[in-house]
Each structure stands twice: as structure tokens, then as C-alpha cells.
Design a protein around this motif. Structure first.
Motif, PDB file in Angstrom:
ATOM      1  N   ALA A  85       0.844  -1.205   0.000  1.00 37.83           N
ATOM      2  CA  ALA A  85       0.000   0.000   0.000  1.00 37.83           C
ATOM      3  C   ALA A  85       0.875   1.249   0.000  1.00 37.83           C
ATOM      4  O   ALA A  85       0.588   2.233  -0.673  1.00 37.83           O
ATOM      5  CB  ALA A  85      -0.918  -0.009   1.221  1.00 37.83           C
ATOM      6  N   ARG A  88       2.318   1.747  -3.475  1.00 37.78           N
ATOM      7  CA  ARG A  88       1.304   2.332  -4.356  1.00 37.78           C
ATOM      8  C   ARG A  88       1.151   3.816  -4.074  1.00 37.78           C
ATOM      9  O   ARG A  88       0.983   4.635  -4.959  1.00 37.78           O
ATOM     10  CB  ARG A  88      -0.051   1.644  -4.130  1.00 37.78           C
ATOM     11  N   ASN A  89       1.214   4.130  -2.776  1.00 40.08           N
ATOM     12  CA  ASN A  89       0.996   5.518  -2.380  1.00 40.08           C
ATOM     13  C   ASN A  89       2.121   6.432  -2.853  1.00 40.08           C
ATOM     14  O   ASN A  89       1.886   7.576  -3.219  1.00 40.08           O
ATOM     15  CB  ASN A  89       0.864   5.577  -0.859  1.00 40.08           C
ATOM     16  N   TYR A 117      -3.208   9.849   2.505  1.00 36.92           N
ATOM     17  CA  TYR A 117      -2.700   8.607   3.092  1.00 36.92           C
ATOM     18  C   TYR A 117      -1.189   8.654   3.275  1.00 36.92           C
ATOM     19  O   TYR A 117      -0.562   7.651   3.556  1.00 36.92           O
ATOM     20  CB  TYR A 117      -3.107   7.423   2.216  1.00 36.92           C
TER      21      TYR A 117
ATOM     22  N   LEU B 298     -10.521   1.954  -4.967  1.00 38.41           N
ATOM     23  CA  LEU B 298      -9.724   3.097  -5.419  1.00 38.41           C
ATOM     24  C   LEU B 298      -8.821   3.599  -4.308  1.00 38.41           C
ATOM     25  O   LEU B 298      -7.622   3.793  -4.508  1.00 38.41           O
ATOM     26  CB  LEU B 298     -10.645   4.234  -5.876  1.00 38.41           C
ATOM     27  N   ARG B 299      -9.408   3.790  -3.132  1.00 40.62           N
ATOM     28  CA  ARG B 299      -8.619   4.307  -2.008  1.00 40.62           C
ATOM     29  C   ARG B 299      -7.434   3.401  -1.719  1.00 40.62           C
ATOM     30  O   ARG B 299      -6.333   3.860  -1.446  1.00 40.62           O
ATOM     31  CB  ARG B 299      -9.501   4.451  -0.769  1.00 40.62           C
ATOM     32  N   MET B 300      -7.708   2.086  -1.803  1.00 46.37           N
ATOM     33  CA  MET B 300      -6.620   1.148  -1.548  1.00 46.37           C
ATOM     34  C   MET B 300      -5.562   1.248  -2.634  1.00 46.37           C
ATOM     35  O   MET B 300      -4.364   1.199  -2.357  1.00 46.37           O
ATOM     36  CB  MET B 300      -7.167  -0.270  -1.480  1.00 46.37           C
ATOM     37  N   SER B 301      -6.006   1.391  -3.899  1.00 43.56           N
ATOM     38  CA  SER B 301      -5.038   1.396  -4.992  1.00 43.56           C
ATOM     39  C   SER B 301      -4.163   2.644  -4.943  1.00 43.56           C
ATOM     40  O   SER B 301      -3.048   2.635  -5.441  1.00 43.56           O
ATOM     41  CB  SER B 301      -5.753   1.291  -6.337  1.00 43.56           C
ATOM     42  N   ILE B 302      -4.645   3.719  -4.355  1.00 38.42           N
ATOM     43  CA  ILE B 302      -3.784   4.897  -4.254  1.00 38.42           C
ATOM     44  C   ILE B 302      -3.091   4.955  -2.892  1.00 38.42           C
ATOM     45  O   ILE B 302      -2.580   5.995  -2.503  1.00 38.42           O
ATOM     46  CB  ILE B 302      -4.544   6.203  -4.532  1.00 38.42           C
ATOM     47  N   GLY B 303      -3.102   3.855  -2.181  1.00 46.78           N
ATOM     48  CA  GLY B 303      -2.218   3.787  -1.022  1.00 46.78           C
ATOM     49  C   GLY B 303      -2.881   3.718   0.336  1.00 46.78           C
ATOM     50  O   GLY B 303      -2.199   3.753   1.345  1.00 46.78           O
ATOM     51  N   ALA B 304      -4.238   3.616   0.386  1.00 39.62           N
ATOM     52  CA  ALA B 304      -4.871   3.484   1.697  1.00 39.62           C
ATOM     53  C   ALA B 304      -4.576   2.105   2.240  1.00 39.62           C
ATOM     54  O   ALA B 304      -4.689   1.104   1.530  1.00 39.62           O
ATOM     55  CB  ALA B 304      -6.369   3.686   1.585  1.00 39.62           C
ATOM     56  N   PRO B 381      -8.139  -5.197  -3.084  1.00 43.59           N
ATOM     57  CA  PRO B 381      -8.287  -4.021  -3.952  1.00 43.59           C
ATOM     58  C   PRO B 381      -8.611  -4.383  -5.396  1.00 43.59           C
ATOM     59  O   PRO B 381      -9.341  -3.649  -6.065  1.00 43.59           O
ATOM     60  CB  PRO B 381      -6.936  -3.319  -3.831  1.00 43.59           C
TER      61      PRO B 381
END
Lengths: 251, 388
Positions: A85, A88-89, A117, B298-304, B381
Motif C-alpha cells: 500500500a 502504491r501511495n 494517506y 480506489l482508495r486502496m489502490s492509491i495507497g490506503a 483491492p
């Protein structure tokens, strides 16, 4: 012609198997390639060729069954959920076919989302970066618009801004023009080419062979294997194609 | 809209809990207030039932309490501020052609202070009346109304109690019914010596009533009195008391525990609706998680991370329940005041009930929001992004 740089992506004999109904499905049967900084790569293949699986692996959403995948020098295979994660972030910017913006939320808030995040970014920096990213995609006049008040092309621009805001090492686009009409598609492609010229590394996954002409390199998958991997020496400018299209009243 | 409907369960739950507690607390306070009116530091000493011999006798027939006991208590107990001996009987009281049955209390002057009674007209009988066993009395409001229906001035009139004439020297200020519905004005006070000698012809006392210096000293006073009476009655350390002591404090504790139980019962019924409200929240959170699967992806894919998603939904659940709690508190408080004004039931809202319902709301939010939020945070995700 091609910019030489570090390997952003290094893939070595990558395999991914799924077990569906007791049978092993080989989605990827050993893939090797590297992507260097500043490349604009299209990954093409029909459905079932394994390109979605490959995209998920590159995007750190999934881990390979065997083989190695290094993103920016880090081995993703050994990472746990939270580490991926974080990758990805910080390293990846996703652009999806269906934009995936939060409804009833302003452009700025949508673009700020990845930075929410990231604990290292302050609220002030977040807003500043979001505005810069939206300027980069030409939406500086629509900062406070709600996502559902925008056209499809504009929504995709917001999504691209969201992918840029964390300054990723690679932008992953999944059929990013799939939901758009021809004209808007070329606009978005123009934007990708502009970003590429500015030095961004882009991986564009698509089933549309036409798009290969706009990228610097083209990888074709079939049945879980790379069947073609060649550099494109005649990059067509999407802006030129756009100009050649009959004029419309829409912007 | 959906959130408001979900909140409704919590709103109703909190509002009913607060209203019920307010009513319970109000009732309790009015009962305690009543007892307080009778004198909350009052202690009653009665002779104990006879434990010796084959036949047990009622404590009222026992003759173990004497005037000397009263004197000893007054002299030796430092936590006792005032005391009165008491002999009591019931009798038919006659004036002219009116008559009424009532209770006669033979007491001394201190009785007024101990029971927090006041003289309305005339005056209390005096110490010298007691010494001379004078046939004088002070009457309560009910007795006055029954004997003097036409509103004559009763002061100075002679009434006949058991054929013995007593002169009325004063009347008492009305106290009304007590919390158990007993008329506190249906009584006649007379010098205890007169009642003891002239009416009953006895040498013992029915009870001794004392006042502790204050409420908190009741227990200390009881201990002292016990000590004094045991010495006076020459009771061996192994033997039981031949008297019993009851304080108003005890009655108060009993009453408040009864109303406390009642309040608890009402509140637990009301809290069932809180529970139902909580289940409503859980339900809506599940719907919300399902509906927003793609957003979660989506939130997970952008790093959540999992815990980011968990917190997002948990906070949402807590927000719904706390907002519901807030509205519920307002509703409950206004409902309690409506009840007070229209149904004339005394209510009392205390800060702790509000804080309690509020924290219960938060706990409900966490408890019932946890599972849906956990489910959301465990989504894959890839699957979530593909979800339509």
C-alpha cells in the motif's frame, strides 16, 4: 531518441497462477522485461492474454506466484499488504478506465486523496500540490467543481492529476481512453505525450492496437507470454491527429 | 436521508433512556423530599419483642422503655440533639356534636422540632404543662376540619378524648399526605405525662424519638443510644437488645433503593431500543460498504492501508450514532420537561445520565461499526476495483 535511464521496472521470469474451481490457470507464464525511466510503454493484448494480471502485479496490487518484480529497486514479491500500500501511495499513479473519482467531491479534494494517506505531507502542502497537478492537466479553472459536474474528458484529467500529485516513478493507465469518444481520447493521449516529454514514465495497458503508435515502446501479450516487444521509432503526435480531426463545437 | 433514518433508532433509544431516567430520578427525589420533610435525622427507639418465655409478645405490649431511658439518652448521647418520650393511642375525639377517630401522641415540646412541625394558631403546650400533666392539646388540620367544620376558632375550646376533656391550645400547620398516602395532619399532640397517666394509666413509654445532630451522624447516634440503653437495661454482652432502633436514614435508603430498581428496570427496557438502533447502524454500514466497494478499491489502490479504511468506516458509524445521540439527548430532555408540565410527574435530569447515554452511543457506534468496517478493510483491492 529514447531516453536512457535507470530501470524503473525489472521483471524476471514472472509467473502468476490462479486456482479456479480446482484447476490451475496460468495467467502469466514467465515474463521478462525492463522499463526504463522516461519510457512510454503500451502493453497490449486481447482479453485473456494476462494483461490485467500483469497490470495488477506492476501496480503492486498483487504478488507473483514466482519470479521477481523490482519497482524502483524494491522487490515487491516479499512485501506484505501494508508495504505494498505504501509503494502504491509513493511510487505509482493509477489512471482507470472509469475515472473512479469520488462523487460529490471537488477536484482538489479528489486530487489530494493520495496525499491524505501520506502522513508526511501537511494539509497546506497537500493543497498546493493538488493545485499544481490540476494546472499540469489544464484544469486550473475548475479547482472547486464537483466531480459530477465535469465531462468525461475532464474527469479523466482530474484522475490523471490525482495520479501525478504524489510525484510517482511510474504512471499506470488501464484503458484510460476506453470510456471516451475519439476526440477526447486524443486529447487525453496528447496529455500523456506531454507528460512523457516532461520525463514521466508511463505504462499504458490497452486492447486497442491503434494506441501503440503514440507510445515509445510496445509490448504485446498473448496467452501469458510476451510475443512482441519493440521500440516505436515513428511516434505519432496525438496533438497532430487531434488537429486533423474535423472541428467540433465542443472544446 | 438514509443516515437520518438510521439515526432514528439511536435517537429513540437515547431519548427514552433519558426520559425514563429523568422520571425515575424525579420520583426518587420527591420521595426523599417527603421523608426529609418528616425529619431526615429522626431516630425512633421502640421496645423489642420479648425473646424470653414461650409466648412471644408484640413489641407494643412490652414495657421495657421507661422515662429514665429517655433522660439517659438526652443526657449521655452527644450525637443526639433533641429527644422526646412518646406514648400513643387512638381514640374517638368529640367536640359538641362532631366526632372523629384520630391518633393521640403524648410527647414533649421537642417533638415539634424533631418532626419539623409548626404551630399555626395558638401555641404549643409548655414544660410546666408536662410537669403538671395538664389536659391540653395541639390538633392537626384534619382533626380541626372534622371537629370544627364551620370554621370556628378551636383555640380555647374543650374537646373530649376518651371522655377526658382536653383544652386546645394550638393548631398545627398542614403538612399534607406523605409519599405513602398517609395523612400527616390527622393527629393530636398532648403532654406525654397527661396521655400516659390520665388516658392510658401506664408507666412505660411506647417509643422514644430523638433527633441526631445531623443526617450523617444518624449511625453514630444509633450506636450511642444502643450503648446507653444496653447499660441501662443491664443486658449481658451475649444477649440481644430488648429494643429496636430505626432511623429515617434507613427508610430513606430503602426507598431510594426501591426507586433505583424501578429506574434501572425502565432504563433497561429503554436501552433495548438503543440496541436495536445499534443493529440498524450495523445494517446501514454493511450497505454502505457494499455500495462503496469501488471507492474502497480506489482508495486502496492509491495507497490506503487496511487500517485507513477501517477508521474511515468506523468514524462514519460513530458519527451517525453520536449525532443520533445528540438529537436523542435534546429530544429526551424536552420530552422530560413536557411530561413534567403536562403530566405533573416530577422529573430530574442529571448530567451523568446525559454523559452516560452519550458514551453508550459512542460505544454502540464502535461496536456495531467495527464488523462492517473490518470487512471493508479486508477487501481485496483488485476485486473491489472491478466491482460494479
Amino acid at each position: 531518441m529514447d531516453k536512457q535511464g535507470n530501470n524503473i521496472i525489472r521483471i524476471e521470469n514472472l509467473k502468476r497462477e490462479f486456482i479456479v474451481g480446482g484447476e490451475v490457470v496460468h495467467a502469466l507464464r514467465g515474463i521478462n522485461f525492463n522499463i526504463q525511466s522516461g519510457e512510454f510503454v503500451t502493453i497490449m493484448g486481447t482479453s485473456g492474454s494476462g494483461k490485467s494480471t500483469l497490470l495488477n502485479l506492476i501496480g503492486c496490487l498483487d504478488t507473483p506466484t514466482s519470479g521477481e518484480y523490482y519497482l524502483d529497486g524494491y522487490s515487491v514479491r516479499k512485501m506484505n499488504k501494508n508495504e505494498r500500500a505504501e509503494m502504491r501511495n509513493k511510487k505509482i499513479g493509477f489512471v482507470f478506465q472509469s475515472y473512479n473519482l469520488l462523487p460529490k467531491t471537488t477536484c482538489i479534494e479528489n486530487v489530494e486523496l493520495p496525499l491524505m494517506y501520506n502522513g508526511e505531507v501537511s494539509a497546506k502542502q497537500r493543497k498546493q500540490k493538488a493545485i499544481e497537478a490540476l494546472e499540469a492537466v489544464g484544469l486550473q479553472s475548475r479547482l472547486m467543481h464537483k466531480s459530477n459536474q465535469l465531462s468525461g474528458g475532464q474527469q479523466q484529467r482530474v484522475a490523471i492529476a490525482r495520479a501525478l500529485v504524489n510525484d510517482p516513478v511510474i504512471i499506470l493507465a488501464d484503458e484510460a481512453t476506453g470510456n471516451l469518444d475519439t476526440r477526447t481520447s486524443y486529447e487525453i493521449l496528447t496529455l500523456f505525450q506531454t507528460l512523457h516529454q516532461k520525463g514521466r514514465t508511463i505504462v499504458f495497458v490497452t486492447h486497442n492496437p491503434e494506441l501503440a503508435t503514440f507510445s515509445s515502446r510496445n509490448i504485446v501479450l498473448r496467452d501469458g507470454k510476451v510475443i512482441q516487444d519493440e521500440k516505436n521509432t515513428h511516434i505519432v503526435s496525438a496533438a497532430d491527429v487531434l488537429a486533423s480531426l474535423p472541428k467540433e463545437e465542443n472544446e | 436521508m438514509r443516515a437520518i433514518l438510521t439515526m432514528l433508532g439511536i435517537i429513540i433509544g437515547v431519548a427514552s433512556v433519558i426520559t425514563m431516567l429523568a422520571i425515575g430520578q424525579g420520583t426518587k427525589e420527591s420521595i426523599l423530599g417527603n421523608i426529609e420533610q418528616m425529619g431526615s435525622n429522626m431516630i425512633t427507639i421502640r421496645p423489642g419483642a420479648d425473646m424470653r418465655g414461650p409466648v412471644r409478645q408484640s413489641s407494643a405490649d412490652m414495657q421495657s422503655l421507661k422515662y429514665e431511658d429517655y433522660e439517659a439518652i438526652l443526657k449521655e448521647c452527644e450525637y443526639v440533639s433533641e429527644a422526646t418520650p412518646m406514648v400513643n393511642t387512638s381514640a374517638q375525639v368529640i367536640y359538641a356534636n362532631n366526632n372523629t377517630p384520630t391518633s393521640i401522641y403524648g410527647v414533649n415540646v421537642s417533638y415539634l422540632n424533631i418532626r419539623k412541625l409548626e404551630i399555626e394558631k395558638g401555641e404549643m403546650f409548655t414544660e410546666s404543662d408536662i410537669k403538671t400533666s395538664a389536659k391540653v392539646c395541639v390538633i392537626g388540620k384534619t382533626v380541626m376540619d372534622n371537629l370544627f367544620p364551620n370554621g370556628e376558632n378551636p383555640i380555647g375550646q374543650n374537646i373530649r378524648i376518651n371522655k377526658i376533656p382536653f383544652k386546645i391550645v394550638g393548631t398545627l400547620v398542614a403538612k399534607g399526605d406523605n409519599s405513602m398516602g398517609m395523612d400527616q395532619d390527622d393527629l393530636i399532640l398532648a403532654p406525654f405525662s397527661a396521655v400516659q397517666k390520665r388516658m392510658l394509666s401506664i408507666t412505660y413509654l411506647n417509643s422514644i424519638i430523638v433527633s441526631a445532630v445531623n443526617e450523617d451522624m444518624s449511625d453514630a447516634a444509633i450506636e450511642e443510644i444502643t450503648e446507653v440503653l444496653r447499660t441501662k437495661h443491664k443486658i449481658k454482652p451475649t444477649d440481644e437488645d430488648d429494643f429496636s432502633i430505626h432511623s429515617q436514614q434507613e427508610i430513606m435508603e430503602m426507598m431510594s433503593s426501591t426507586t433505583g430498581m424501578l429506574t434501572l428496570l425502565l432504563a433497561s427496557i429503554a436501552s433495548i431500543s438503543l440496541l436495536v438502533g445499534g443493529i440498524g447502524i450495523m445494517n446501514i454500514m454493511f450497505v454502505s460498504v457494499t455500495e462503496r466497494t469501488k471507492e474502497i478499491g480506489l482508495r486502496m489502490s492509491i495507497g490506503a492501508k487496511g487500517k485507513d479504511i477501517l477508521w474511515q468506516f468506523l468514524i462514519e458509524a460513530i458519527l451517525i450514532s453520536v449525532a443520533g445521540g445528540l438529537i436523542g439527548v435534546l429530544l429526551g430532555v424536552s420530552l422530560a420537561y413536557l411530561i413534567e408540565n403536562f403530566a405533573h410527574i416530577s422529573v430530574s435530569i442529571q448530567l451523568y445520565t446525559i454523559i452516560l447515554s452519550f458514551s453508550i452511543c459512542t460505544i454502540i457506534g464502535v461496536f456495531f461499526g467495527w464488523y462492517p468496517a473490518k470487512k471493508a478493510s479486508n477487501l481485496d483491492p483488485i476485486e473491489a476495483l472491478r466491482y460494479e
